[in-house]
Design an enzyme around this catalytic site. Structure first.
Site, PDB file in Angstrom:
ATOM      1  N   ALA A  99       0.850  -1.183   0.000  1.00  0.00           N
ATOM      2  CA  ALA A  99       0.000   0.000   0.000  1.00  0.00           C
ATOM      3  C   ALA A  99       0.889   1.238   0.000  1.00  0.00           C
ATOM      4  CB  ALA A  99      -0.877  -0.007   1.239  1.00  0.00           C
ATOM      5  N   GLY A 137      -0.162  -5.148   1.179  1.00  0.00           N
ATOM      6  CA  GLY A 137      -1.452  -5.160   0.502  1.00  0.00           C
ATOM      7  C   GLY A 137      -1.386  -5.844  -0.854  1.00  0.00           C
ATOM      8  N   GLU A 140      -1.705  -9.414  -0.174  1.00  0.00           N
ATOM      9  CA  GLU A 140      -3.089  -9.672   0.282  1.00  0.00           C
ATOM     10  C   GLU A 140      -4.047  -9.778  -0.908  1.00  0.00           C
ATOM     11  OE1 GLU A 140      -3.126  -6.474   3.388  1.00  0.00           O
ATOM     12  OE2 GLU A 140      -3.977  -8.118   4.557  1.00  0.00           O
TER      13      GLU A 140
END
Ligand code: NAD
Length: 737
Positions: A99, A137, A140
């Site tokens: 992120a 992220g 993920e």
């Protein structure tokens, strides 16, 4: 089919009747992102496969807008009857490296949890095609896809814990389902990333695609997606976790204890393990709520803010502001080290570890033998501790080549001088180097304090002379301070920085001055801790205050470790050069009485034969009391708060002087030096980051008071005064070297 209202065609592209893009494809832009062309998610259809490509150079860092576009693109693909499967891939050299960290702590409309949920819930199979980095992220998102394939060079990890966070997009729940609790704990708590081969072995990915190019990956992913197009999506969330057995529980408990010992101020490792336990005890969605709650608690915490700051400070320190645009430093392929003592041996190991041939030159054959033995001993300890194999040690030792004459090092790309800290010796070495080194070679000195100009002026090429100030032990300490002399060219600075990075060091630039930026900014702390002794404080109290602040060891225990005699000569030199120099009588007396620290069992503490545990020594109290009596210094007690301020405010004031004089580019560079050179607690960000938590005004007021009380050494820095008057943030101060 109507095009989703949030999508629009990239200028120059057209839509066919079904709303599918033709030509280069569709660019998916969220309405709120119309201003930023760099934040893009593109969508193309190849046969029956929709390919969603995220594009946010250089590393495809995720933003809320990109997440929104991924959600829209998945919905679009699901709504299109001609699409049977979906590939998620990164543009450029990476999948998604995480992120956008700058957005942490700020309101986010669209979270990773939401876009991951969209991929997970897709009725059509989703395939993550991974190359380069898939971190945080990014991973993920890959975990939320139904299948994961990768190029051999891919690197995957969830490094949030290092930033005081946990993954907040389902990573703590999906990871253990794929790799088990023990491996998931290791990956989350250590923050390490794994290469594709390990990822395949532990079950994180299902296939490695042979090849090196992103196009090869994309082609393989499209084929893979076609093959699974009509299969039931394999959702990681649906994998059934067997109850945790006793061995696994023990692994988790051991990881908790280890994390509590290593980073007691960072709650993130404990919370990550809480989440893994929740994965075993709660249904997926309830466990996700636990993750979400703990993530939110950590995200706004002071520790996470400080760790984020430290992360960016380190990246910033690598940048040389006045570097010529486009200048690409060539890498160092051969090196020489002059002097194979404590530092020279450690520096030689840094080169050997990096696979760079390093020639070692000493003052005599005996000294050379001692230096080589020192190197062998250091490697032997690594082998003993299981950090490397005997074969790896032997391979590294092959890179170390003893030589006897200056002529033998002339062809090296770089030479690092690490002889005794004596000006006459350094001058002599640089005269000899100038005579033999090939044109363009970097001439670096590891001096801890001597003006770089002194060495540079002995050569006909001062533009190639700079400091490369490693910290002891050089093979283990991460900091390498690159010191720019008055005539050092900026290209030399950039090249030396690159060399440091290639040796896996964290580099920051300093201007030349006595002690350079790192040691010079710490020197006032050392002065104050010694003067506090004269005034009645005890080493134990000062050490305890600093350990409670977050240092792994107190400054007196550190002094015992490095040796009290190390700074003795430097103090004498400074006293001789400056009649107003405030002598430090207590440490001088300690050295004169033969107390050298751990090396002879007697320093600020007493040590048992061969032991490392510091024990109180009444003799030290007597020495301090005698010196105080001789000086007539009144004795008193100190609060912990006063001790902390005396030590750190003195250094903050000096750091401001360093910036004022143009001896560092940024306040945050000094913070990096403290983090990596002196073990400053990372959860406090850095010296000047911490200073901002107090405020320039309060620090300035205290410095003024101590200036009146103690005199010259507390003269307020004009920059500190300015920051106090104008309400400036100290950590954001910048300068020109
Ligand atoms: P050291 O005494 O351990 O080693 C110095 C070595 O230089 C000795 O092996 C000596 O034989 C050799 N030497 C002396 N004259 C020489 C010559 N003319 N040619 C070749 N070799 C010669 O010292 P050290 O602690 O390794 O320090 C070396 C340098 O690194 C100094 O400038 C010191 O200020 C700096 N430094 C030291 C530390 C530290 O904590 N020890 C930290 C950072 C920088």
């Amino acid at each position: 089919m109507a095009l989703h209202s949030n999508f629009r065609a990239k200028p120059g592209c057209s839509l066919d009747a079904s709303g599918r893009g033709v030509g280069a494809g569709l660019i998916f832009l969220r309405q709120e992102d119309e201003m930023s062309e760099s934040l893009m998610v593109s969508y193309e259809v190849e046969g029956v496969v929709a390919v969603i490509t995220v594009n946010n150079p250089p590393v495809n860092a995720l933003t809320p807008e990109m997440r929104g576009s991924i959600i829209d693109a998945v919905a679009h693909a699901n709504a299109d009857p001609a699409v049977a499967a979906i590939v998620l891939i990164g543009g450029g050299q990476n999948f998604i490296a995480g992120a956008d960290i700058r957005r942490f702590g700020k309101a986010r409309t669209i979270t990773t949890r939401m876009s991951a949920a969209a991929l997970d819930a897709s009725a059509k199979p989703t395939v993550a095609a991974i190359h380069g980095y898939a971190l945080g992220g990014g991973l993920e998102h890959a975990l939320a896809c139904h299948y994961r394939i990768a190029l051999p060079t891919a690197k995957l990890g969830l490094p949030e814990v290092a930033l005081g966070l946990i993954p907040g997009g389902g990573g703590t729940q999906r990871l253990p389902r794929l790799v088990g609790a023990a491996v998931a704990t290791d990956l989350l708590v250590s923050s390490r990333h794994v290469h594709a081969a390990e990822a395949l072995k532990i079950g994180l990915i299902s296939q490695i695609v042979p090849g090196t190019q992103s196009q090869e990956l994309r082609d393989a992913a499209v084929s893979y997606a076609k093959a699974v197009a009509h299969a039931q999506p394999q959702r990681v969330r649906d994998l059934v976790l067997e109850p945790m057995d006793a061995t696994t529980m023990d692994v988790l408990q051991a990881a908790r204890r280890e994390a509590a010992k290593k980073s007691p101020h960072n709650k993130a490792p404990q919370y990550a393990i809480d989440c893994i336990e929740a994965a075993f005890s709660l249904p997926f969605d309830e466990a996700l709520e636990v993750e979400s709650r703990l993530f939110s608690e950590l995200e706004g915490s002071d520790v996470a803010k400080a760790l984020r700051y430290a992360f960016f400070a380190e990246r910033e320190a690598a940048k040389v502001p006045d570097a010529p645009p486009g200048f690409k430093p060539v890498e160092v392929r051969s090196a020489a080290v002059i002097g194979a003592g404590t530092m020279g041996a450690g520096i030689a190991i840094c080169f050997a570890d990096a696979g760079i041939v390093v020639k070692l030159l000493e003052a005599s054959a005996e000294a050379l033998d001692r230096g080589l033995q020192r190197i062998r001993d250091i490697y032997a300890v690594k082998v003993k501790r299981g950090r490397m194999t005997v074969e790896e040690m032997d391979a590294c030792l092959q890179f170390v080549q003893p030589v006897s004459h200056y002529e033998e090092i002339g062809d090296c790309d770089v030479v690092v001088e690490a002889v005794f800290e004596r000006i006459d010796l350094k001058k002599d070495v640089f005269t000899k180097l100038d005579a033999v080194m090939k044109p363009g070679a970097l001439l670096l000195t590891n001096s801890s304090a001597i003006d770089i100009n002194v060495m540079a002026n002995m050569t006909s090429r001062p533009q190639y002379v700079a400091g490369a100030h490693f910290f002891a032990p050089a093979n283990a300490m991460k900091l390498c301070e690159i010191v720019k002399g008055d005539q050092t060219s900026i290209e030399t600075v950039v090249r030396a920085m690159k060399m440091g990075r290639d040796l896996k060091k964290v580099c920051a630039v300093s201007g030349t001055c006595d002690g350079f930026a790192a040691n010079r900014s710490r020197a006032p702390l050392v002065t104050e801790m010694m003067l506090l002794l004269e005034e009645g404080a005890r080493p134990e109290q000062i050490d305890r205050v600093m350990v409670e602040f977050g240092y792994p060891m107190g400054p007196f225990a550190v002094s015992d470790l490095s040796g009290l005699d190390v700074s003795y000569d430097t103090r004498k030199r400074r006293a001789a050069a400056d009649p107003q120099y405030r002598k430090l009588h207590v440490p001088d007396r300690m050295v004169e009485l033969g107390r050298k620290g751990q090396k002879n069992g007697a320093g600020w503490y007493r040590y048992e034969e061969g032991g490392r545990t510091p024990r109180h020594d009444e003799e030290v109290m007597r020495i301090i009391a005698t010196v105080a009596h001789e000086l007539g210094t009144p004795q008193r007690t100190f609060t912990d708060s006063e001790i902390l301020k005396r030590l750190l405010f003195a250094s903050i004031n000096e750091a401001c002087k360093i910036l004022d004089e143009g001896k560092a580019y940024r306040a945050s560079d000094i913070d990096v030096m403290w983090l990596y050179g002196f073990g400053f607690p990372r959860h406090r960000g850095g010296l000047l980051y911490w200073a901002d938590t107090i405020g320039a005004k309060e620090i300035h007021l205290q410095v003024q008071q101590w200036h009146e009380q103690y005199g010259r050494r507390w003269t307020p820095s004009p920059l500190l005064s300015k920051a106090a008057n104008e309400g400036l943030s100290l950590r954001e101060l910048k300068s020109v070297i």
